[in-house]
Design a protein around this motif. Structure first.
Motif, PDB file in Angstrom:
ATOM      1  N   LEU A 229       0.808  -1.217   0.000  1.00 33.12           N
ATOM      2  CA  LEU A 229       0.000   0.000   0.000  1.00 33.12           C
ATOM      3  C   LEU A 229       0.845   1.274   0.000  1.00 33.12           C
ATOM      4  O   LEU A 229       0.332   2.368   0.243  1.00 33.12           O
ATOM      5  CB  LEU A 229      -0.948  -0.001   1.203  1.00 33.12           C
ATOM      6  N   GLY A 230       2.126   1.149  -0.296  1.00 35.76           N
ATOM      7  CA  GLY A 230       2.978   2.333  -0.396  1.00 35.76           C
ATOM      8  C   GLY A 230       2.834   2.997  -1.755  1.00 35.76           C
ATOM      9  O   GLY A 230       2.030   2.584  -2.600  1.00 35.76           O
ATOM     10  N   TYR A 231       3.628   4.054  -1.980  1.00 42.24           N
ATOM     11  CA  TYR A 231       3.622   4.728  -3.274  1.00 42.24           C
ATOM     12  C   TYR A 231       4.071   3.759  -4.356  1.00 42.24           C
ATOM     13  O   TYR A 231       4.996   2.975  -4.182  1.00 42.24           O
ATOM     14  CB  TYR A 231       4.559   5.936  -3.265  1.00 42.24           C
ATOM     15  N   ASP A 232       3.385   3.842  -5.507  1.00 39.40           N
ATOM     16  CA  ASP A 232       3.704   2.958  -6.626  1.00 39.40           C
ATOM     17  C   ASP A 232       4.616   3.688  -7.615  1.00 39.40           C
ATOM     18  O   ASP A 232       5.040   4.815  -7.389  1.00 39.40           O
ATOM     19  CB  ASP A 232       2.409   2.512  -7.312  1.00 39.40           C
ATOM     20  N   HIS A 233       4.895   3.053  -8.733  1.00 36.79           N
ATOM     21  CA  HIS A 233       5.736   3.627  -9.785  1.00 36.79           C
ATOM     22  C   HIS A 233       5.132   4.949 -10.255  1.00 36.79           C
ATOM     23  O   HIS A 233       3.897   5.065 -10.349  1.00 36.79           O
ATOM     24  CB  HIS A 233       5.829   2.638 -10.952  1.00 36.79           C
ATOM     25  N   PRO A 234       5.940   5.960 -10.570  1.00 34.96           N
ATOM     26  CA  PRO A 234       5.406   7.257 -11.012  1.00 34.96           C
ATOM     27  C   PRO A 234       4.465   7.169 -12.206  1.00 34.96           C
ATOM     28  O   PRO A 234       3.551   7.989 -12.337  1.00 34.96           O
ATOM     29  CB  PRO A 234       6.673   8.054 -11.375  1.00 34.96           C
ATOM     30  N   GLN A 235       4.669   6.178 -13.086  1.00 39.01           N
ATOM     31  CA  GLN A 235       3.795   6.038 -14.253  1.00 39.01           C
ATOM     32  C   GLN A 235       2.574   5.160 -13.975  1.00 39.01           C
ATOM     33  O   GLN A 235       1.717   5.029 -14.846  1.00 39.01           O
ATOM     34  CB  GLN A 235       4.574   5.450 -15.427  1.00 39.01           C
ATOM     35  N   GLY A 236       2.505   4.594 -12.785  1.00 42.98           N
ATOM     36  CA  GLY A 236       1.412   3.697 -12.472  1.00 42.98           C
ATOM     37  C   GLY A 236       1.911   2.276 -12.302  1.00 42.98           C
ATOM     38  O   GLY A 236       3.049   1.938 -12.656  1.00 42.98           O
TER      39      GLY A 236
ATOM     40  N   ASP B 293       0.363  -0.884 -30.941  1.00 47.09           N
ATOM     41  CA  ASP B 293       1.602  -1.468 -30.434  1.00 47.09           C
ATOM     42  C   ASP B 293       2.258  -0.494 -29.469  1.00 47.09           C
ATOM     43  O   ASP B 293       2.614   0.630 -29.855  1.00 47.09           O
ATOM     44  CB  ASP B 293       2.565  -1.766 -31.585  1.00 47.09           C
ATOM     45  N   THR B 294       2.433  -0.914 -28.234  1.00 45.02           N
ATOM     46  CA  THR B 294       3.097  -0.075 -27.246  1.00 45.02           C
ATOM     47  C   THR B 294       3.683  -0.957 -26.155  1.00 45.02           C
ATOM     48  O   THR B 294       3.552  -2.182 -26.199  1.00 45.02           O
ATOM     49  CB  THR B 294       2.114   0.956 -26.646  1.00 45.02           C
ATOM     50  N   ASN B 295       4.330  -0.358 -25.182  1.00 42.70           N
ATOM     51  CA  ASN B 295       4.857  -1.103 -24.041  1.00 42.70           C
ATOM     52  C   ASN B 295       4.611  -0.312 -22.771  1.00 42.70           C
ATOM     53  O   ASN B 295       4.198   0.852 -22.810  1.00 42.70           O
ATOM     54  CB  ASN B 295       6.347  -1.401 -24.231  1.00 42.70           C
ATOM     55  N   SER B 296       4.884  -0.924 -21.641  1.00 42.48           N
ATOM     56  CA  SER B 296       4.538  -0.320 -20.363  1.00 42.48           C
ATOM     57  C   SER B 296       5.261   0.996 -20.109  1.00 42.48           C
ATOM     58  O   SER B 296       4.747   1.875 -19.414  1.00 42.48           O
ATOM     59  CB  SER B 296       4.834  -1.306 -19.218  1.00 42.48           C
ATOM     60  N   SER B 297       6.455   1.172 -20.659  1.00 41.12           N
ATOM     61  CA  SER B 297       7.212   2.407 -20.424  1.00 41.12           C
ATOM     62  C   SER B 297       6.640   3.597 -21.186  1.00 41.12           C
ATOM     63  O   SER B 297       7.022   4.742 -20.922  1.00 41.12           O
ATOM     64  CB  SER B 297       8.682   2.207 -20.800  1.00 41.12           C
ATOM     65  N   SER B 298       5.730   3.330 -22.117  1.00 41.25           N
ATOM     66  CA  SER B 298       5.099   4.404 -22.895  1.00 41.25           C
ATOM     67  C   SER B 298       3.685   4.697 -22.418  1.00 41.25           C
ATOM     68  O   SER B 298       2.913   5.360 -23.117  1.00 41.25           O
ATOM     69  CB  SER B 298       5.069   4.031 -24.382  1.00 41.25           C
TER      70      SER B 298
ATOM     71  N   GLN C  89       3.080  13.203 -10.261  1.00 38.82           N
ATOM     72  CA  GLN C  89       3.672  12.977  -8.949  1.00 38.82           C
ATOM     73  C   GLN C  89       3.580  14.227  -8.079  1.00 38.82           C
ATOM     74  O   GLN C  89       3.331  14.159  -6.877  1.00 38.82           O
ATOM     75  CB  GLN C  89       5.141  12.570  -9.105  1.00 38.82           C
ATOM     76  N   GLN C  90       3.781  15.391  -8.694  1.00 36.65           N
ATOM     77  CA  GLN C  90       3.700  16.643  -7.945  1.00 36.65           C
ATOM     78  C   GLN C  90       2.281  16.907  -7.455  1.00 36.65           C
ATOM     79  O   GLN C  90       2.086  17.536  -6.410  1.00 36.65           O
ATOM     80  CB  GLN C  90       4.157  17.807  -8.818  1.00 36.65           C
ATOM     81  N   VAL C  91       1.301  16.423  -8.211  1.00 39.52           N
ATOM     82  CA  VAL C  91      -0.104  16.677  -7.862  1.00 39.52           C
ATOM     83  C   VAL C  91      -0.615  15.691  -6.819  1.00 39.52           C
ATOM     84  O   VAL C  91      -1.236  16.085  -5.825  1.00 39.52           O
ATOM     85  CB  VAL C  91      -0.995  16.613  -9.128  1.00 39.52           C
ATOM     86  N   ASP C  92      -0.364  14.386  -7.016  1.00 41.19           N
ATOM     87  CA  ASP C  92      -0.992  13.393  -6.132  1.00 41.19           C
ATOM     88  C   ASP C  92      -0.082  12.233  -5.723  1.00 41.19           C
ATOM     89  O   ASP C  92      -0.552  11.242  -5.178  1.00 41.19           O
ATOM     90  CB  ASP C  92      -2.261  12.836  -6.783  1.00 41.19           C
ATOM     91  N   PHE C  93       1.217  12.324  -6.001  1.00 44.68           N
ATOM     92  CA  PHE C  93       2.174  11.262  -5.660  1.00 44.68           C
ATOM     93  C   PHE C  93       1.826   9.915  -6.292  1.00 44.68           C
ATOM     94  O   PHE C  93       2.146   8.862  -5.751  1.00 44.68           O
ATOM     95  CB  PHE C  93       2.295  11.096  -4.144  1.00 44.68           C
ATOM     96  N   GLY C  94       1.164   9.957  -7.437  1.00 52.94           N
ATOM     97  CA  GLY C  94       0.858   8.714  -8.141  1.00 52.94           C
ATOM     98  C   GLY C  94      -0.536   8.205  -7.853  1.00 52.94           C
ATOM     99  O   GLY C  94      -1.192   8.617  -6.906  1.00 52.94           O
ATOM    100  N   HIS C  95      -0.973   7.305  -8.696  1.00 54.58           N
ATOM    101  CA  HIS C  95      -2.348   6.837  -8.636  1.00 54.58           C
ATOM    102  C   HIS C  95      -2.571   5.871  -7.479  1.00 54.58           C
ATOM    103  O   HIS C  95      -1.658   5.164  -7.059  1.00 54.58           O
ATOM    104  CB  HIS C  95      -2.718   6.173  -9.960  1.00 54.58           C
ATOM    105  N   SER C  96      -3.802   5.842  -6.989  1.00 51.26           N
ATOM    106  CA  SER C  96      -4.158   4.957  -5.881  1.00 51.26           C
ATOM    107  C   SER C  96      -3.919   3.490  -6.240  1.00 51.26           C
ATOM    108  O   SER C  96      -4.229   3.041  -7.351  1.00 51.26           O
ATOM    109  CB  SER C  96      -5.632   5.172  -5.514  1.00 51.26           C
TER     110      SER C  96
END
Length: 479
Positions: free
Chosen positions: A150-157, A176-181, A349-356
Motif C-alpha cells: 500500500l505504499g507509493y507505486d511507480h510514477p507512471q502507475g 503497439d506499445t509497451n509499459s514504459s510508454s 507525482q507533484q499533484v498526487d504522488f501517483g495513482h491509488s
C-alpha cells in the motif's frame, strides 16, 4: 479623490472602481464606521455614469464587502471585521481570483439538479449503475484477496496494470506499445489536464472540434490557450479546415475524439483520418486522440484508431475505463513517446504522488480476466437497446419538432430543434419537470441543439424523460 479609472484598461470600469474601493477599505482610506459616497456623488467625482457606480457597489455587495440598504446608502459590511476589528479574509475575492476557472454555470446547475430524487438524467456522460460490473468485481475480490503493497507505486502507475493495458490495446485496438510508454491517470480528464499544463504554454493556439466536449472544459482557458474550432460534419472534421487554421494561427496541438464523438456521435472517416495524420507529420503538429467510446460499437467492428495508424509517433492517445466499465473507478491512461510520458508522470507525482494502488489492482484483475470481453458484449447490447428507446421516443413524441443523428456506438445522441428556442428557458423548464439534458451551446458555436445521453438511464425511464422534455419544449414555445 485623486484616483480616476483608466479607460484604456481592458478591465471594466465598474470593476476598476470596485477594486479601488476595496483597496481603500483595506488601507483605511475609507473608514469602517462611515458610509461610502452616494452613487450620484461618486459618479460625478469620477466622471462616469451612475449606472457604473451601481454596478461597482453591487459587485462589492456580492463579495460581501459592503452592505446596501435603501434610504441608508452603502456601508462597509460589518461581516468583514472580526473581534477587535481584525480583518477576515475576503473569501469571495479569493474564489473569484483563482487562476483555475470554474465550470460553466449551466454545467454546475445541471449537476446540482440531477442529484434530486425521481430525476431523469439524460445529461451525465456515464453508464447506468446496472451496467457496472459490480458482481464481477465482487467475485474478483472474493477469489483473489488484495495483498499488494500500500505504499507509493511507480510514477507512471502500477507496472502490472501498464503491461495489461499494453496487451489490451493491442488485442482490441491494434495499438503497439509497451509499459514504459503508458501513464496511468485519474480518468481521461486528468490526462487532458496534464497534457495542457505540461506541453503547452499561455498564448498557444490549439484546434478543437466544434461541437466538442473540449469546448466546455475550463482547463483550456485556465491555461491561457487560444482555442480555434474545427466544424464537425457527418464524417468528422475536415482536414482542409485544419490547413486554413494553421496558416492563420500556427496551431500547436489538435484535440480529436474520432469515434462516436461527444456530443454528435459521428465517426471520423478513414480517408480523413489518413489525411489528418499526413498533415500532422507534414506540419509537425501533435494530435491528442481522446478515445472513450471505440469499444461500445454496436455492430462489433472496432474502427482503426489514429494511434494504430500512427507510424511516426505523432499521436498522444488517451483512453479510460470510465465509459465502458465504471466512472467511479477513475482509471485512465495516456500512450505516447517515453520522454513525454516521463514529463507527464513527473507532473502527476507533484499533484498526487501517483495513482491509488487499490483501483489499479482491481482494474488489472478485471482487464486480464474473461470478465472484460463478456462485459463489453453486455454493454454493447444494452446501450443499443437504450439508444433505440431514445430514438423511438423522439420519433413518436417529437418527430415534427426535432431531428437527430443516429449513432452506432457511444452513449450520446445529438438533436436539432427545428424552430428557434431560448436554450436557457428550455433547460430551466425541463429541470422543473425533472428531466436534464445538456444545451448544445455548451459544446460549441451551434445554437438550437441538445445532447441527450442514453447511457445513464434505464430503458423504462428514457421514454418518460422525453415525455417530460416534450412538455417543457411545448411550454417554452407557447409562451
Amino acid at each position: 479623490m485623486d484616483w480616476k479609472p483608466d479607460r484604456s484598461d481592458k478591465k471594466p470600469i465598474y470593476k476598476q472602481i470596485a477594486h479601488y474601493i476595496e483597496h481603500g477599505i483595506a488601507t483605511g482610506i475609507f473608514s469602517p464606521d462611515s458610509t461610502l459616497p452616494s452613487e450620484r456623488a461618486l459618479a460625478s467625482e469620477l466622471g462616469v455614469n451612475r449606472s457604473t457606480i451601481i454596478s461597482a457597489y453591487e459587485y462589492l455587495h456580492s463579495l460581501g464587502i459592503v452592505e446596501r440598504k435603501k434610504g441608508s446608502g452603502t456601508r462597509i459590511s460589518t461581516n468583514i471585521w472580526g473581534i477587535s476589528h481584525k480583518r477576515i479574509p475576503n473569501w469571495g475575492r479569493y474564489v473569484e481570483d483563482g487562476s483555475f476557472l470554474p465550470n460553466l454555470p449551466l454545467v454546475q446547475k445541471i449537476r446540482t439538479e440531477t442529484q434530486k430524487d425521481n430525476f431523469i438524467n439524460l445529461a451525465s456522460g456515464e453508464l447506468a449503475p446496472q451496467l457496472f460490473p459490480t458482481i464481477q468485481f465482487r467475485e474478483i475480490l472474493t477469489r483473489q484477496p488484495f495483498m499488494e503493497n500500500l505504499g507509493y507505486d511507480h510514477p507512471q502507475g502500477n507496472e502490472l496494470l501498464r503491461e495489461t493495458i499494453s496487451q489490451h490495446v493491442k488485442q482490441y485496438k491494434n495499438i503497439d506499445t509497451n509499459s514504459s510508454s503508458i501513464l496511468i491517470t485519474s480518468g481521461a480528464q486528468q490526462a487532458l489536464h496534464l497534457i495542457v499544463q505540461c506541453l503547452l504554454k499561455p498564448g498557444d493556439a490549439v484546434a478543437i472540434e466544434d461541437p466538442s466536449y473540449c469546448f466546455s472544459l475550463p482547463i483550456f482557458q485556465s491555461a491561457g490557450l487560444r482555442t480555434f474550432l474545427l466544424p464537425v460534419d457527418k464524417d468528422g472534421v475536415n482536414p482542409n479546415d485544419l490547413i486554413s487554421l494553421h496558416k492563420k494561427h500556427r496551431i500547436r496541438m489538435i484535440f480529436l475524439n474520432p469515434d462516436y464523438q461527444n456530443p454528435t456521435g459521428t465517426v471520423l472517416s478513414t480517408p480523413r483520418r489518413k489525411k489528418i495524420l499526413e498533415l500532422s507529420s507534414e506540419l509537425g503538429i501533435p494530435i491528442v486522440e481522446d478515445d472513450p467510446y471505440t469499444l461500445t460499437t454496436f455492430g462489433g467492428e472496432v474502427n482503426q484508431t489514429l494511434k494504430s495508424m500512427d507510424s511516426n509517433g505523432n499521436v498522444l492517445y488517451i483512453s479510460s475505463l470510465s465509459k465502458i466499465v465504471a466512472s467511479g473507478l477513475r482509471i485512465g491512461w495516456i500512450i505516447g513517446p517515453q520522454s513525454v510520458i516521463q514529463r507527464l508522470a513527473d507532473a502527476k507525482q507533484q499533484v498526487d504522488f501517483g495513482h491509488s494502488v487499490f483501483p489499479q489492482w482491481v482494474a488489472n484483475q478485471f482487464l486480464s480476466s474473461s470478465y472484460f470481453s463478456e462485459h463489453i458484449l453486455t454493454i454493447r447490447k444494452n446501450l443499443k437497446l437504450q439508444r433505440d428507446e431514445l430514438a423511438n421516443s423522439l420519433h413518436e413524441l417529437l418527430s415534427d419538432e426535432m431531428e437527430f443523428y443516429m449513432p452506432n456506438g457511444g452513449i450520446h445522441m445529438w438533436c436539432k430543434i427545428n424552430k428557434p428556442i431560448h436554450e436557457g428557458r428550455l433547460l430551466e423548464e425541463s429541470l422543473k419537470k425533472g428531466i436534464a439534458f445538456v444545451p448544445g451551446t455548451i459544446f460549441g458555436s451551434q445554437k438550437g441543439y441538445v445532447r441527450f445521453t442514453f447511457g445513464r438511464e434505464k430503458v423504462e425511464s428514457i421514454r418518460e424523460g422525453i415525455l417530460r422534455f416534450a412538455d417543457a419544449l411545448k411550454s417554452v414555445t407557447n409562451t
